[in-house]
Scaffold this motif. Sequence first.
Motif, PDB file in Angstrom:
ATOM      1  N   LEU A  16     -56.071 -88.712  28.299  1.00  0.00           N
ATOM      2  CA  LEU A  16     -54.880 -87.980  28.395  1.00  0.00           C
ATOM      3  C   LEU A  16     -54.299 -86.738  26.899  1.00  0.00           C
ATOM      4  CD1 LEU A  16     -51.933 -91.201  27.962  1.00  0.00           C
ATOM      5  CD2 LEU A  16     -52.652 -89.589  30.078  1.00  0.00           C
TER       6      LEU A  16
ATOM      7  N   ASP B 293     -49.173 -95.381  33.601  1.00  0.00           N
ATOM      8  CA  ASP B 293     -48.607 -93.885  32.865  1.00  0.00           C
ATOM      9  C   ASP B 293     -49.284 -93.371  34.120  1.00  0.00           C
ATOM     10  OD1 ASP B 293     -51.914 -94.009  31.172  1.00  0.00           O
ATOM     11  OD2 ASP B 293     -51.211 -94.477  32.908  1.00  0.00           O
TER      12      ASP B 293
ATOM     13  N   SER C 294     -54.587 -84.654  23.647  1.00  0.00           N
ATOM     14  CA  SER C 294     -52.832 -84.050  22.881  1.00  0.00           C
ATOM     15  C   SER C 294     -52.164 -84.642  23.878  1.00  0.00           C
ATOM     16  CB  SER C 294     -53.157 -82.515  23.456  1.00  0.00           C
ATOM     17  OG  SER C 294     -53.043 -81.862  24.122  1.00  0.00           O
ATOM     18  N   SER C 295     -52.170 -85.631  25.323  1.00  0.00           N
ATOM     19  CA  SER C 295     -50.761 -86.287  25.271  1.00  0.00           C
ATOM     20  C   SER C 295     -50.691 -86.972  25.276  1.00  0.00           C
ATOM     21  CB  SER C 295     -51.358 -85.928  27.511  1.00  0.00           C
ATOM     22  OG  SER C 295     -50.769 -83.711  27.404  1.00  0.00           O
ATOM     23  N   CYS C 296     -51.725 -87.816  24.508  1.00  0.00           N
ATOM     24  CA  CYS C 296     -51.909 -89.200  24.162  1.00  0.00           C
ATOM     25  C   CYS C 296     -49.735 -89.213  23.408  1.00  0.00           C
ATOM     26  CB  CYS C 296     -52.778 -90.025  23.791  1.00  0.00           C
ATOM     27  SG  CYS C 296     -52.727 -89.569  22.057  1.00  0.00           S
ATOM     28  N   ARG C 297     -50.053 -90.942  23.958  1.00  0.00           N
ATOM     29  CA  ARG C 297     -48.442 -91.279  23.072  1.00  0.00           C
ATOM     30  C   ARG C 297     -49.270 -91.976  21.948  1.00  0.00           C
ATOM     31  NH1 ARG C 297     -44.947 -93.814  27.861  1.00  0.00           N
ATOM     32  NH2 ARG C 297     -45.492 -95.016  25.967  1.00  0.00           N
TER      33      ARG C 297
END
Length: 174
Positions: A62, A166, A64-67
């Motif tokens: 992910l 996800d 920079s899209s990780c949470r």
Amino acid sequence: IDLGVLGAGNYFGEISILTSTPCRATLHTETNCLLLRVAKEAFVDTWCQVPGLRAQFLVRILGSSCRLEHVLDHAVLRSSFERFVESELASENLVFYYRAHKYVVEWENRTDEENMTEAKFIWDQYLHQNAPEQVNLPEKMREAIRVALENPQAPEEDEDDEEEEDEEGVDERG
């Protein structure tokens, strides 16, 4: 194109397994080595059940899209994030997050009375206007929580409340 050299303990191909896409990498060995091939089902059923490994894979996929959950499941990233939050004099926010997360995870293991006691503790400690470790939440959210605490009702079962996956199909919550 040479993108790098892998050494002992490195791995590859997990992204293609988790995203169900063909592996686009071609690897060549410079020396004799031992490779372990893991079938997709075994990888998901075994490796992805270990929170730290699952977090490592998700963070790599992910980017920079990780949470936040992915960062906090990853020991090295969690430690860095905790140091950052502390340096910003905002560690109460992370303490609140951990307490609220624990509240949700342990919900079914407590009685309704115990859940209400814990919810009121969280309110008094972090959300009330004069809370000792007050965190910043939008007023609309704070008001909704206050109303829910004053007028408790059994939570409704949501048909969509099944464990979310996800985009890559890996269960994020373990």
